[in-house]
Design a protein around this motif. Structure first.
Motif, PDB file in Angstrom:
ATOM      1  N   CYS A  42       0.703  -1.024   0.008  1.00  0.00           N
ATOM      2  CA  CYS A  42      -0.113  -0.063   0.126  1.00  0.00           C
ATOM      3  C   CYS A  42       1.016   1.220  -0.026  1.00  0.00           C
ATOM      4  O   CYS A  42       2.008   1.258   0.682  1.00  0.00           O
ATOM      5  CB  CYS A  42      -0.864   0.038   1.188  1.00  0.00           C
ATOM      6  SG  CYS A  42      -1.968  -1.366   1.580  1.00  0.00           S
TER       7      CYS A  42
ATOM      8  N   GLY B 142       0.369   5.313   0.510  1.00  0.00           N
ATOM      9  CA  GLY B 142      -0.335   6.519   0.881  1.00  0.00           C
ATOM     10  C   GLY B 142       0.443   7.801   0.746  1.00  0.00           C
ATOM     11  O   GLY B 142       1.444   7.950   0.101  1.00  0.00           O
TER      12      GLY B 142
ATOM     13  N   ASN C  32      -4.741   7.545  -2.540  1.00  0.00           N
ATOM     14  CA  ASN C  32      -4.180   6.314  -1.717  1.00  0.00           C
ATOM     15  C   ASN C  32      -4.161   5.215  -2.925  1.00  0.00           C
ATOM     16  O   ASN C  32      -4.933   5.270  -4.012  1.00  0.00           O
ATOM     17  CB  ASN C  32      -5.274   5.844  -0.706  1.00  0.00           C
ATOM     18  CG  ASN C  32      -5.409   6.387   0.535  1.00  0.00           C
ATOM     19  OD1 ASN C  32      -4.641   7.124   0.858  1.00  0.00           O
ATOM     20  ND2 ASN C  32      -6.278   6.307   1.098  1.00  0.00           N
TER      21      ASN C  32
ATOM     22  N   TRP D  53      -6.447   0.002   4.289  1.00  0.00           N
ATOM     23  CA  TRP D  53      -6.256   1.547   4.778  1.00  0.00           C
ATOM     24  C   TRP D  53      -6.766   1.951   5.892  1.00  0.00           C
ATOM     25  O   TRP D  53      -5.851   2.405   6.928  1.00  0.00           O
ATOM     26  CB  TRP D  53      -6.722   2.438   3.886  1.00  0.00           C
ATOM     27  CG  TRP D  53      -6.083   2.143   2.427  1.00  0.00           C
ATOM     28  CD1 TRP D  53      -4.960   1.571   1.865  1.00  0.00           C
ATOM     29  CD2 TRP D  53      -6.830   2.499   1.007  1.00  0.00           C
ATOM     30  NE1 TRP D  53      -4.822   1.720   0.524  1.00  0.00           N
ATOM     31  CE2 TRP D  53      -6.013   2.180   0.011  1.00  0.00           C
ATOM     32  CE3 TRP D  53      -7.886   3.257   0.452  1.00  0.00           C
ATOM     33  CZ2 TRP D  53      -6.312   2.595  -1.566  1.00  0.00           C
ATOM     34  CZ3 TRP D  53      -8.511   3.384  -0.657  1.00  0.00           C
ATOM     35  CH2 TRP D  53      -7.502   3.120  -1.817  1.00  0.00           C
TER      36      TRP D  53
ATOM     37  N   HIS E 270      -2.992   6.565   4.994  1.00  0.00           N
ATOM     38  CA  HIS E 270      -4.207   5.967   4.174  1.00  0.00           C
ATOM     39  C   HIS E 270      -5.284   6.105   4.909  1.00  0.00           C
ATOM     40  O   HIS E 270      -6.540   6.694   4.502  1.00  0.00           O
ATOM     41  CB  HIS E 270      -4.112   4.472   4.111  1.00  0.00           C
ATOM     42  CG  HIS E 270      -2.584   3.942   3.277  1.00  0.00           C
ATOM     43  ND1 HIS E 270      -1.635   3.717   3.870  1.00  0.00           N
ATOM     44  CD2 HIS E 270      -2.422   4.070   1.796  1.00  0.00           C
ATOM     45  CE1 HIS E 270      -0.764   3.546   3.026  1.00  0.00           C
ATOM     46  NE2 HIS E 270      -1.052   3.648   1.746  1.00  0.00           N
TER      47      HIS E 270
ATOM     48  N   GLN F   5      -6.442  10.085   5.176  1.00  0.00           N
ATOM     49  CA  GLN F   5      -7.334  10.412   4.122  1.00  0.00           C
ATOM     50  C   GLN F   5      -8.769   9.827   4.109  1.00  0.00           C
ATOM     51  O   GLN F   5      -9.493  10.393   3.601  1.00  0.00           O
ATOM     52  CB  GLN F   5      -6.395   9.904   2.638  1.00  0.00           C
ATOM     53  CG  GLN F   5      -7.081  10.256   1.506  1.00  0.00           C
ATOM     54  CD  GLN F   5      -7.420  11.711   1.280  1.00  0.00           C
ATOM     55  OE1 GLN F   5      -6.663  12.688   0.827  1.00  0.00           O
ATOM     56  NE2 GLN F   5      -8.516  12.317   1.870  1.00  0.00           N
TER      57      GLN F   5
END
Length: 236
Positions: free
Chosen positions: A7, A9, A145, A167, A191, A194
């Motif tokens: 992931c 962010g 993201n 997230w 993440h 946001q």
């Protein structure tokens, strides 16, 4: 099966190992680009295409009309059928902290889809944000993201909810009193913040498939208007 998820962010990168998941790529084409197909009120029909996206057995082209979308939520556009549940997943996390519900934006989703396609076209299937300057000018300013999951030998499975929840799970590292992130190395809070940022009003996402050697990767991009993760400001 081998699987990996990464992931990225706005404020950091995380890398973890998870179960293999799959999020179907979003298509926005408006014509039937297959010689054995024809256009109907429901989209593209084809003698050899069994499901959306299947290739006609005797042709090297695809039925690329998206399936019917869901009715629009009040104040927003309808989510594409492949991504239904994205808004609900965001709003589930937002409701926990009192942030107003988001709605889907087709305009924001088009920006997200363009970037997902761009990332998938690059060698190595690496996540990378647009530049801050680009994000500041697109659709009046956007947050972002990113998500990727790969598996071998088969494409992994994932739902929109699982992407958003990956997230949101960063809540465990975030201290809303001190506005600090206590994530271990390799994790972040960007993440999550946001997802729940209170002044964000719209979300739009896109997905793409990227092949890297034996790994088949699903990439997802969500963009947000108004953007979150403003330094020194509380998310909610």
């Amino acid at each position: 099966m081998i699987s990996i998820q990464r992931c990225l962010g706005v404020l950091g990168i995380t890398a973890v190992m998870l179960l293999a998941l799959h999020l179907a790529p979003t298509a926005y084409a408006q014509s039937c680009e297959t010689n054995c197909g024809f256009i109907t009120e429901q989209g593209c029909a084809c003698d050899e295409c069994v499901t959306f996206g299947d290739c006609c057995a005797d042709k090297e082209q695809f039925c690329n009309i998206p399936p019917p979308v869901q009715p629009a939520a009040a104040g927003g556009d309808p989510e594409p059928a492949q991504l239904v549940g994205t808004v609900a997943a965001h709003n589930s996390w937002r409701s926990q902290v009192g942030s107003p519900d988001l709605v889907w934006s087709n305009a924001v989703a088009a920006v997200a889809q363009q970037w997902a396609d761009e990332l998938a076209s690059r060698p190595g299937c690496r996540l990378q944000h647009r530049s801050a300057a680009d994000l500041a000018t697109l659709e009046g300013g956007l947050g972002e993201n990113l998500y990727i999951k790969g598996a071998s030998p088969n494409l992994p499975d994932v739902t929109p909810k699982e992407v958003v929840d990956s997230w949101g799970s960063e809540i465990q590292f975030y201290d809303p009193v001190t506005l600090t992130c206590n994530a271990p190395a390799g994790d972040s809070c960007g993440h999550y913040t946001q997802v729940v940022w209170s002044t964000t009003q719209e979300v739009g996402c896109g997905t793409a498939i990227c092949i890297d050697g034996d790994f088949q990767n699903v990439m997802a991009v969500c963009n947000y208007r108004l953007p979150g993760n403003v330094a020194g400001e509380a998310p909610f």
